[in-house]
Structures are given as C-alpha cells and as structure tokens.
Design an enzyme around this catalytic site. Sequence first.
Site, PDB file in Angstrom:
ATOM      1  N   ARG A 170      23.777 -26.509  -3.699  1.00 39.69           N
ATOM      2  CA  ARG A 170      24.697 -27.549  -4.184  1.00 39.69           C
ATOM      3  C   ARG A 170      25.399 -28.296  -3.057  1.00 39.69           C
ATOM      4  O   ARG A 170      25.870 -29.418  -3.275  1.00 39.69           O
ATOM      5  CB  ARG A 170      25.711 -26.942  -5.169  1.00 39.69           C
ATOM      6  CG  ARG A 170      25.068 -26.630  -6.506  1.00 39.69           C
ATOM      7  CD  ARG A 170      26.031 -26.102  -7.550  1.00 39.69           C
ATOM      8  NE  ARG A 170      25.344 -26.030  -8.845  1.00 39.69           N
ATOM      9  CZ  ARG A 170      25.752 -25.321  -9.881  1.00 39.69           C
ATOM     10  NH1 ARG A 170      26.858 -24.613  -9.807  1.00 39.69           N
ATOM     11  NH2 ARG A 170      25.061 -25.323 -11.006  1.00 39.69           N
ATOM     12  N   SER A 180      32.212 -11.962  -7.219  1.00 38.77           N
ATOM     13  CA  SER A 180      31.127 -12.361  -8.109  1.00 38.77           C
ATOM     14  C   SER A 180      31.229 -11.631  -9.435  1.00 38.77           C
ATOM     15  O   SER A 180      31.087 -10.409  -9.493  1.00 38.77           O
ATOM     16  CB  SER A 180      29.762 -12.082  -7.481  1.00 38.77           C
ATOM     17  OG  SER A 180      28.769 -12.181  -8.488  1.00 38.77           O
ATOM     18  N   ASP A 220      31.995 -23.409 -10.063  1.00 34.95           N
ATOM     19  CA  ASP A 220      31.006 -24.257 -10.751  1.00 34.95           C
ATOM     20  C   ASP A 220      31.443 -25.721 -10.822  1.00 34.95           C
ATOM     21  O   ASP A 220      30.642 -26.590 -11.173  1.00 34.95           O
ATOM     22  CB  ASP A 220      30.751 -23.728 -12.171  1.00 34.95           C
ATOM     23  CG  ASP A 220      30.067 -22.363 -12.148  1.00 34.95           C
ATOM     24  OD1 ASP A 220      29.382 -22.054 -11.155  1.00 34.95           O
ATOM     25  OD2 ASP A 220      30.220 -21.602 -13.124  1.00 34.95           O
TER      26      ASP A 220
HETATM   27  C1  S3P Z   1      29.221 -16.458 -13.949  1.00 33.91           C
HETATM   28  C2  S3P Z   1      29.721 -16.170 -12.705  1.00 33.91           C
HETATM   29  C3  S3P Z   1      29.679 -17.111 -11.569  1.00 33.91           C
HETATM   30  C4  S3P Z   1      29.383 -18.530 -12.036  1.00 33.91           C
HETATM   31  C5  S3P Z   1      28.272 -18.589 -13.041  1.00 33.91           C
HETATM   32  C6  S3P Z   1      28.635 -17.763 -14.270  1.00 33.91           C
HETATM   33  C7  S3P Z   1      29.313 -15.432 -14.996  1.00 33.91           C
HETATM   34  O1  S3P Z   1      28.649 -16.710 -10.684  1.00 33.91           O
HETATM   35  O2  S3P Z   1      29.087 -19.353 -10.936  1.00 33.91           O
HETATM   36  O3  S3P Z   1      28.020 -19.913 -13.440  1.00 33.91           O
HETATM   37  O4  S3P Z   1      29.170 -15.750 -16.196  1.00 33.91           O
HETATM   38  O5  S3P Z   1      29.559 -14.258 -14.647  1.00 33.91           O
HETATM   39  P1  S3P Z   1      28.901 -15.601  -9.538  1.00 33.91           P
HETATM   40  O6  S3P Z   1      29.213 -14.315 -10.222  1.00 33.91           O
HETATM   41  O7  S3P Z   1      27.596 -15.518  -8.789  1.00 33.91           O
HETATM   42  O8  S3P Z   1      30.021 -16.112  -8.704  1.00 33.91           O
END
Ligand code: S3P
Length: 421
Positions: A339, A160, A308
């Site tokens: 989702r 993440s 995403d």
């Molecule tokens: C993001 C990280 C992702 C992604 C989100 C944007 C970011 O989420 O799904 O749309 O900008 O760091 P996760 O870190 O929860 O995977």
Amino acid sequence: MAPLRVAGAVRVPGDKSISHRSLILACLAEGESRVAGILDSEDVRSTAGALRTMGANIPELSSEMRIGGLGLRGLRPPTLALDCGNSGTTTRLLAGLVAGHPFAARFEGDASLSRRPMKRVAEPLTYMGAQFDFEHGDGLPMTVHGVDLRSIDWDTKSASAQVKSAILLAGLVSEVEVRVTESSRSRDHTERMLRSMGVDVENDGNQVCLRPARRLTPLDLAVPADPSSAAFFVALASLAESGELQLDDVCLNPTRIGFISAIKRMGGDIRVTARATEGGEETGTLTVHPAPLGNLRITSADVPSLIDELPLLACVAAAAGVELEITGAAELRVKESDRISVVVRNLRAVGAKADELPDGLRVRPGAREFSGIVDPQGDHRIAMAFGVLSAVSGNRIEIRNPDVVAVSYPGFWEDLKRVAA
Ligand code: S3P
C-alpha cells in the site's frame, strides 16, 4: 465540475472483522447463534466457505442469520483445500482454529493473498505443537497439521489482531491457557465476543489472557457498521464544500477510531450522537460537516487504530492540499497490496506530490485538481480511497477495475453516488 455538496445518511455495511469472527465463533458454540447485519462481501464469503468445507452448518449470508454450532471441536477434516480468496483474516484466524483440531487442512488464496506472510501465525502455532508445511517461502499454499496444543505465553513484538486471534482460537479449541503481549493494543473484537459467550478472557493493557473454557454459549449479535467503511464518507464530507452527512450505527470500539481522531486533529468537524452499546461494542451516529483541514503527522503509536485507513488519509491530504507524514507503518507493505508503493504511485499518476518512505509515506501540498488513471492493483481499499478523491470537485480520475470493492463493500459506488452531488 460543480462544487461538491454532500447530503443524506449512510448506514455502511456491517463490520468486516466482527463478521468473520461471528461465523467462526458461532460454529464453535453449543446451540444456535443469531447474527444480524453480517457483512455480505467476498472476504466474509471466504470465511463462510472455508468453514463449510470443514462441515459447518452456515446458511447463505443474509441480514438475519441463524447458525447451528458444532461445539468446540465439532469441525470435520476437510476433503478439499480451504479457499481463502483475498482474505488475510480468513487465513490467519482459521490457521489458529485448524491448529487445535486433530486433522490437516490446506489453505489456498488468490495471487495477492499468496504473497502475504504467514510466518507470524506459523511461529506461535508451531511453538504450541502444530506443524506448518509451506511450498514457497511463508506464503500460501500452506498445510496446517493440527494436534492437541500446549499453552503459550507469546510476545508478538507488533500489534496484530489476526495473530492475537489465531492464538486465542488455538487455545480455545485445545482448552489451554494462552497469553499474548503486543507492542500496542490491536483491535479487540475477538476478546469482546468471547466474553459475551461466557469465556474468561482478560485484557490488561497490551496483554490478553484466555483461560480454558468447556463450552461457548451461542452468540446473539447485531453487527454494527464498519468504521473502516464509514471512513470513506467521513473523508468525503470533510472535503466537501457544503452540506452535512450522517453515518449511522458506526462501531466506535476505541481500537478502531484512529481515523476519526486523525481527521479531528487535522481540524475536521465530526460529532458523535446516539451513543449505545451493542453486543459488547460501542456504537454511535457520526455527523460530519466540511471543514478546512491542516497538516498531520502519523507515527507508530497511531498506526494500529487506523492501519486500514492510511491509504484514504493520504488521498485526504492530497485533496486538502496539506502535508502528511506517515511513519512506523511498514506493515502497509504486506497488506492486500504494497500500500505504500501503490498509493504513492497512484497519487503521482493523478498529479499529486507524494514520496515513499521505508515505513510510510509523505504527501506534500501541490496541485489541487487531479486527473488521470488510477490502478488499485486489485486492492479494495485503494480503489475506494481514490474513489473519494475522484468525487471531489475539479478532479477527473478514472479507476481501473472498480469492482474490486466487493471484497469489503459491494455497494460502495452506489452509496458514493447517492450522497455526493
Ligand atoms: C484485521 C486486523 C488487521 C486489519 C485487517 C483486519 C482483523 O490486520 O488490517 O484488515 O480482522 O483482525 P493485522 O492483524 O494484520 O494488523
């Protein structure tokens, strides 16, 4: 309906992840940052608004921004709650930032954001010394009480970028070393931008280590086009009967190109030219031609690089009449909507064959023409994924609440209309 033909070029708006980070990091720099091509969408406005609530000098979002930095600990205690709107990135990254400041901030969001889990950032930041108060479960509203944090060596057990970035920002403002290990490498924009600002951040496989920095030099950045937004047009052109579509200046960071690789694995025709590097990010022009697509299986190793884009991939499989199986993607259940459930329900509502799996979904070949009403449940990416399906010839799909695309791509419907004839 006439066969779908695509033509022209699209420069989709600036990358959302980089746009959030550019505002946050510009505030922490010493001196004036220049940010060109920032995404002006509801999510990025949430970050700008929350930072302003803590005293940041952020002007209205525009294509050429100058942002005066306040230094590493220049933010002020907010007198109002931080309104994070629909944005998980705003909430989780700013939780890390606030955790390392000597004040408390209350975080609020809309109904969707209030349901999303915050324990994943609360746990490491609490370990570092911050305090989190929740009113219901581990969702918003929450109050973060910041302090002088201690160093951490954290294994996220998942991938993440939001959690990783929260820890990096917490370490940065507290001037302590932090190390984060992930199950696989998540998007690394924070690290790249921090390096360009003079911070010692080292990536080694799935591990990142940030060493204390005294100051950040200002950013000078042109935000490349968002690959997650470009993906809708890659899908559209791949599913068309004829024509060619060009997508300019797309961010091709290796942690973000999973959708392009997936479409290529299905047999898609995507070429990359004009490769360049802008502000530490690789970019290029994509030229996409229609192509017959085949079956695809996505497993956990693929997921972080296209998390995403998975709702879109499901719509592509339905339109192409092929089999798609996605597993290892339980994270989809805690995005802007569940989702897995919302995609499967809507695919079935328009006549496609789809099933939920606990950690993914399956799309099976069936009808090739789809009609009905899609309810994206307020989720921008689901509205756009079904927008692509609705543009494919033969389909008659109505999308409820289409304006929800303003979260990440306010001009989506106009761009779709312009290139799909
Ligand atoms: C993001 C990280 C992702 C992604 C989100 C944007 C970011 O989420 O799904 O749309 O900008 O760091 P996760 O870190 O929860 O995977």
